[in-house]
Design an enzyme around this catalytic site. Structure first.
Site, PDB file in Angstrom:
ATOM      1  N   GLU A  54      42.850  75.128  12.280  1.00  0.00           N
ATOM      2  CA  GLU A  54      42.725  74.410  13.542  1.00  0.00           C
ATOM      3  C   GLU A  54      41.882  75.203  14.548  1.00  0.00           C
ATOM      4  O   GLU A  54      41.909  76.420  14.575  1.00  0.00           O
ATOM      5  CB  GLU A  54      44.117  74.131  14.117  1.00  0.00           C
ATOM      6  CG  GLU A  54      44.922  73.278  13.157  1.00  0.00           C
ATOM      7  CD  GLU A  54      46.299  72.850  13.666  1.00  0.00           C
ATOM      8  OE1 GLU A  54      46.875  71.942  13.069  1.00  0.00           O
ATOM      9  OE2 GLU A  54      46.782  73.420  14.659  1.00  0.00           O
ATOM     10  N   CYS A  71      39.053  78.253  21.183  1.00  0.00           N
ATOM     11  CA  CYS A  71      40.029  79.138  20.546  1.00  0.00           C
ATOM     12  C   CYS A  71      39.880  78.954  19.035  1.00  0.00           C
ATOM     13  O   CYS A  71      40.102  77.856  18.516  1.00  0.00           O
ATOM     14  CB  CYS A  71      41.420  78.719  21.038  1.00  0.00           C
ATOM     15  SG  CYS A  71      42.747  79.656  20.301  1.00  0.00           S
ATOM     16  N   CYS A 121      48.983  83.215   8.637  1.00  0.00           N
ATOM     17  CA  CYS A 121      49.018  84.576   9.174  1.00  0.00           C
ATOM     18  C   CYS A 121      50.099  85.351   8.448  1.00  0.00           C
ATOM     19  O   CYS A 121      51.148  84.801   8.112  1.00  0.00           O
ATOM     20  CB  CYS A 121      49.313  84.555  10.675  1.00  0.00           C
ATOM     21  SG  CYS A 121      49.162  86.179  11.453  1.00  0.00           S
ATOM     22  N   CYS A 141      55.280  87.083  13.270  1.00  0.00           N
ATOM     23  CA  CYS A 141      55.878  87.226  14.599  1.00  0.00           C
ATOM     24  C   CYS A 141      56.943  86.145  14.751  1.00  0.00           C
ATOM     25  O   CYS A 141      56.729  84.986  14.371  1.00  0.00           O
ATOM     26  CB  CYS A 141      54.819  87.104  15.692  1.00  0.00           C
ATOM     27  SG  CYS A 141      53.579  88.425  15.604  1.00  0.00           S
ATOM     28  N   CYS A 177      56.208  82.573  16.597  1.00  0.00           N
ATOM     29  CA  CYS A 177      54.900  81.918  16.405  1.00  0.00           C
ATOM     30  C   CYS A 177      54.954  80.900  15.267  1.00  0.00           C
ATOM     31  O   CYS A 177      55.419  81.207  14.166  1.00  0.00           O
ATOM     32  CB  CYS A 177      53.840  82.976  16.100  1.00  0.00           C
ATOM     33  SG  CYS A 177      52.201  82.282  15.875  1.00  0.00           S
ATOM     34  N   SER A 230      48.439  91.396  21.926  1.00  0.00           N
ATOM     35  CA  SER A 230      49.674  90.621  22.041  1.00  0.00           C
ATOM     36  C   SER A 230      50.840  91.595  22.085  1.00  0.00           C
ATOM     37  O   SER A 230      51.304  92.057  21.048  1.00  0.00           O
ATOM     38  CB  SER A 230      49.798  89.675  20.836  1.00  0.00           C
ATOM     39  OG  SER A 230      48.781  88.710  20.907  1.00  0.00           O
ATOM     40  N   CYS A 280      49.212  77.800  22.669  1.00  0.00           N
ATOM     41  CA  CYS A 280      49.363  79.110  22.011  1.00  0.00           C
ATOM     42  C   CYS A 280      50.527  79.090  21.045  1.00  0.00           C
ATOM     43  O   CYS A 280      51.629  78.691  21.402  1.00  0.00           O
ATOM     44  CB  CYS A 280      49.687  80.203  23.017  1.00  0.00           C
ATOM     45  SG  CYS A 280      48.447  80.493  24.228  1.00  0.00           S
TER      46      CYS A 280
END
Ligand code: SAH
Length: 370
Positions: free
Chosen positions: A95, A108, A115, A119, A122, A223, A343
């Site tokens: 995306e 973005c 990933c 985290c 997320c 982050s 986000c």
């Protein structure tokens, strides 16, 4: 020759493209001509690149191509944010999000399929990790967004002024391809973006922060999300490998010697977890001596996440403590959450999620291919 064996010219940063033409016995300025067609005029068909000789155009056709990923879905938020779902050759989907603001337009982009960092807050983490994106797949996101936002004939359109690597993935774990892409983004023959308007966001891959500084001058966002190791180990498991005592010096080194530079620290506001006044106090102490801006991000919830966003008043209280300590702090406005484009909400579609076991393996740099 089938599509798979053609050289996708979007994979080649400027020097590599010059090398490509040199290897074919062509002059290096062919790279300049092709880049202008591709990035400035949005042309991907060699037949339309009229300043190349006919013989060259014909010789490129069977062996080369300019091919971005395929757009399979597009959504527009009530606030104007746009999200595209792009399908890759192997069926994975990623995306890309465009966030228009009065003074700028921020794209973005994603750097990996899924990933590996896991985290806890997320949505991308839930997808698991499949693979790194190629340069063509990363820069192709910019090419597509540019084309979809810009009307060449009218010479106008909502254009991209800033690019942030804050989509899916950890850019510094796809180091070589991200650096090649960065070169295309800042090169005048590519997108000619100023280095201040291109931001790589990392969860804190310490050795790669130093490598990035050596490779190219762009802005860095970290982050952070927690002001001490105990909490950060929980929220950002990568912290167990690179704790704050290693991360903060790496941040200082990154901006050393450039008075205009600062690091943006992202801090997602999780109710009752990391939003107390005590956390704010720890945070400004941690940032003491680091040229820093803090971006407070209201947590964007997704189903099954187990966290809640901080109340408006606790966000303000947190911000005021940082302010009083002299830390420049802004609260990020949530954009595009009605289309899951905010986000941490990017999920894409990851075909094989099983590759997360590779996580925390040392980042592999090797020689830069570009
Ligand atoms: N891996 C890189 C790039 C991803 S950036 C990094 O960690 O920086 C995505 C940003 O959105 C990061 O700051 C991330 O921590 C933040 N984020 C992730 N999930 C979120 C959520 N649910 N709500 C708000 N921000 C989130």
């Amino acid at each position: 020759m089938d599509a798979a064996s053609k050289q996708n010219l979007l994979d080649l940063e400027p020097d590599a493209l010059r090398g490509f033409f040199a290897a074919r016995g062509e002059q290096p300025y062919r790279a300049t001509q092709v880049m202008r067609w591709v990035f400035h005029r949005g042309v991907t068909d060699f037949a339309h690149m009229t300043d190349l000789s006919r013989a060259l155009r014909e010789s490129l056709l069977p062996s080369a191509e300019v091919r971005p990923p395929e757009v399979v879905d597009e959504q527009e938020s009530a606030d104007g944010t746009r999200k595209w779902v792009l399908r890759l050759d192997d069926g994975n989907c990623i995306e890309t999000v465009f966030i228009p603001e009065p003074e700028r337009g921020t794209l973005c982009i994603s750097s990996q399929v899924g990933c590996a960092l896991d985290c806890s807050f997320c949505a991308t983490a839930r997808q698991g990790f499949n693979r790194n994106l190629s340069v063509a797949e990363i820069v192709g996101q910019v090419w597509l967004a540019h084309e979809l936002l810009h009307d060449h004939r009218a010479g106008s359109g909502r254009t991209i002024s800033n690019i942030v690597f804050m989509g899916m993935g950890e850019p510094l774990l796809n180091f070589n391809n991200v650096v090649c892409t960065l070169r295309l983004l800042v090169d005048d023959l590519g997108y000619g973006l100023s280095k201040r308007r291109v931001t790589v966001s990392t969860a804190g891959v310490v050795p790669a922060i130093d490598r990035l500084r050596e490779a190219i001058d762009v802005s860095l966002a970290v982050s952070l999300h927690a002001p001490n190791d105990a909490l950060r180990d929980e929220l950002v498991p990568l912290n167990r490998k690179y704790p704050l005592t290693e991360l903060m010096p790496a941040c200082k080194r990154y901006v050393q010697g450039d008075r205009k530079k600062s690091i943006t620290f992202e801090y997602v506001m999780l109710r009752g977890i990391n939003d107390s006044p005590a956390c704010a106090d720890q945070l400004w102490r941690l940032l003491d001596g680091v040229p820093a801006k803090v971006n407070l991000i209201p947590f964007n919830a997704f189903s099954g996440c187990g966290y809640q966003t901080s109340t408006q008043s606790s966000i303000e209280r947190f911000r005021d403590i940082l302010y009083r300590a002299g830390v420049m702090t802004i609260t990020r406005k949530t954009r595009g959450d009605d289309i899951d484009a905010a986000c941490g909400q990017l999920a894409g579609r990851v075909a094989d999620r099983s590759r997360r076991s590779r996580r925390f393996s040392e980042p592999r740099f090797g020689e830069l291919p570009c």
